[in-house]
Design an enzyme around this catalytic site. Sequence first.
Site, PDB file in Angstrom:
ATOM      1  N   ASP A 115      -6.478  -7.140 -13.428  1.00  0.00           N
ATOM      2  CA  ASP A 115      -5.201  -7.471 -12.623  1.00  0.00           C
ATOM      3  C   ASP A 115      -4.187  -7.829 -13.810  1.00  0.00           C
ATOM      4  OD1 ASP A 115      -5.656  -7.276  -9.873  1.00  0.00           O
ATOM      5  OD2 ASP A 115      -5.984  -9.055  -9.467  1.00  0.00           O
ATOM      6  N   LYS A 158       0.978  -1.489   0.087  1.00  0.00           N
ATOM      7  CA  LYS A 158       0.091  -0.001   0.093  1.00  0.00           C
ATOM      8  C   LYS A 158       0.946   1.417  -0.136  1.00  0.00           C
ATOM      9  CE  LYS A 158      -4.213  -1.903   2.413  1.00  0.00           C
ATOM     10  NZ  LYS A 158      -3.855  -2.473   3.614  1.00  0.00           N
TER      11      LYS A 158
END
Length: 260
Positions: free
Chosen positions: A177, A105
């Site tokens: 993805d 993240k």
Amino acid sequence: SMKKPAGALDGVRVIDLTRVLSGPYCTQILGDHGADVVKIEPPQGDEVRDWGPPFGPSPGDDAASYFVGINRNKRSLGLDLARADAREVLLRLLEGADVMVHNYKSGQLERWGLGYAETLARRFPRLIYCHITGFGAEGALGGLPGYDGAVQAVAGLMSVNGNEQSGPLRIGIPIVDMGSGLNAVIGILLALHDRHRTGKGQAIDVSLYDSAIGFLHPQAANYLMSGKLPRLTGNAHPNIAPYDCFATRTKPIFLAVGNN
């Protein structure tokens, strides 16, 4: 003995800190073309090792097919980067590396003192640094995590897949993805090419959301030109016909007709 021809990326070393799908798919492509990929997993391993059944015996391992299918041509190493000694190992590995790819993240590497601008670009000016995120670091959605299905929903891909009976449908493969993984490969290859000219690496920012928005063709172009919202067309093409599935006496057939 006949020596195998070297891949186009022979001699390129990649430090792979990615897990799940988009990052591992990117680094697998690099490895398939001869890059030396060192995959660094947290001590508990990449979570998709558990994404089965099926589970199969791969060497010294019984990982899920999901993991095996996107992690060939890599060497693996377990490191807990929350520990200072593990971060030292990573920095040693980066000394000989050309590319580093991660999908932590936003802000996580910075908290560990491994941020690109503050640390890595200064210590390793030739390093190509690629960060894959759900929605990028900034903006209204910046910093939010992203999985393929959630991004398909919010970017509008599901709104053009399916028919009036089914309603919006998730596309059956993780196209966001995998497409983001391809965009990451493209960015890395562009940066490697640019490095020949400048001698310097650069930071590459790939977001699932940006990739998904970029896949909305021709629907986005249709909307921007006509002002009409795209709708569910099932198997039919939004712009041309016959481009659809047709029933016959036996099996359905698909006609893809682009010109007379």
